[in-house]
Scaffold this active site. Sequence first.
Site, PDB file in Angstrom:
ATOM      1  N   HIS A  30      42.648  34.715  33.839  1.00 25.54           N
ATOM      2  CA  HIS A  30      42.160  34.092  35.068  1.00 25.54           C
ATOM      3  C   HIS A  30      41.149  34.913  35.854  1.00 25.54           C
ATOM      4  O   HIS A  30      40.707  34.474  36.915  1.00 25.54           O
ATOM      5  CB  HIS A  30      43.351  33.748  35.967  1.00 25.54           C
ATOM      6  CG  HIS A  30      44.225  34.916  36.295  1.00 25.54           C
ATOM      7  ND1 HIS A  30      45.255  34.838  37.209  1.00 25.54           N
ATOM      8  CD2 HIS A  30      44.244  36.206  35.833  1.00 25.54           C
ATOM      9  CE1 HIS A  30      45.857  36.002  37.302  1.00 25.54           C
ATOM     10  NE2 HIS A  30      45.269  36.843  36.477  1.00 25.54           N
ATOM     11  N   HIS A  31      40.777  36.094  35.366  1.00 25.20           N
ATOM     12  CA  HIS A  31      39.806  36.910  36.097  1.00 25.20           C
ATOM     13  C   HIS A  31      38.363  36.664  35.660  1.00 25.20           C
ATOM     14  O   HIS A  31      37.433  36.896  36.445  1.00 25.20           O
ATOM     15  CB  HIS A  31      40.116  38.405  35.929  1.00 25.20           C
ATOM     16  CG  HIS A  31      41.430  38.816  36.511  1.00 25.20           C
ATOM     17  ND1 HIS A  31      41.786  38.554  37.813  1.00 25.20           N
ATOM     18  CD2 HIS A  31      42.491  39.467  35.949  1.00 25.20           C
ATOM     19  CE1 HIS A  31      42.995  39.028  38.038  1.00 25.20           C
ATOM     20  NE2 HIS A  31      43.455  39.577  36.934  1.00 25.20           N
ATOM     21  N   ALA A  32      38.159  36.208  34.445  1.00 24.33           N
ATOM     22  CA  ALA A  32      36.796  35.978  33.955  1.00 24.33           C
ATOM     23  C   ALA A  32      36.130  34.855  34.743  1.00 24.33           C
ATOM     24  O   ALA A  32      36.773  33.884  35.145  1.00 24.33           O
ATOM     25  CB  ALA A  32      36.828  35.633  32.471  1.00 24.33           C
TER      26      ALA A  32
END
Length: 216
Positions: A30-32
């Site tokens: 979920h950080h990209a």
Amino acid sequence: RSLVATGGTVLAAKLAINYGIACNTAGGSHHATYDEGAGFCVFNDVAVAAKYLLNRGLANKILILDLDVHQGDGTADIFKDDDRVFTVSLHGRNNFPFRKKVSNLDIAFDNGTEDDLYLSKLEKVLNQLKAIPFDLIFYQAGVDGLTSDALGLLSLTREGLRERNRQVLKWRKELNLPLLVFMGGGYSRPIESTVDAFSDLFIQVAKEVFETKVIN
């Protein structure tokens, strides 16, 4: 690995629509963002799967319920101008990413937060979400909130995470909406604590809530 995990998430999303619930025991990156990776995440498979379903008319309104201890900043940023996706993140206030994005709903916890406070906040969030007409739920079920986690900063117990998962699955059962589960993060020392907490979701809690056999 990143490509396979992303493909697995898209497949699991379609299986969730067809069968009611499906899990990808990877994914949850979920950080990209659109144009770069971050925080161990190369591609944001959560966003890829959501876009896939929306663009093909397989879903109209998706909830992304992110209970990983790190904010789902990449997902929040990707969907900041898309009202077809509602992003929710319950995360550590002082944890990575240190510059938070704005989700549709953010709940931040202080270092050392324990089970009771966390679970009471989650219950309120789930009750609040009942008023919004979703047709699909994505559940980021990271276990890096464990007190043994090297990167978590919270103090949740294994039983606390079981109860977290129990709350989410019972809530989903009440709403009767398709649910896709991602593995998310976990960095405990020893690593067996992470493995046990992940296994609890699939082997114990899902079996208990849905009163069915779990097929490996």
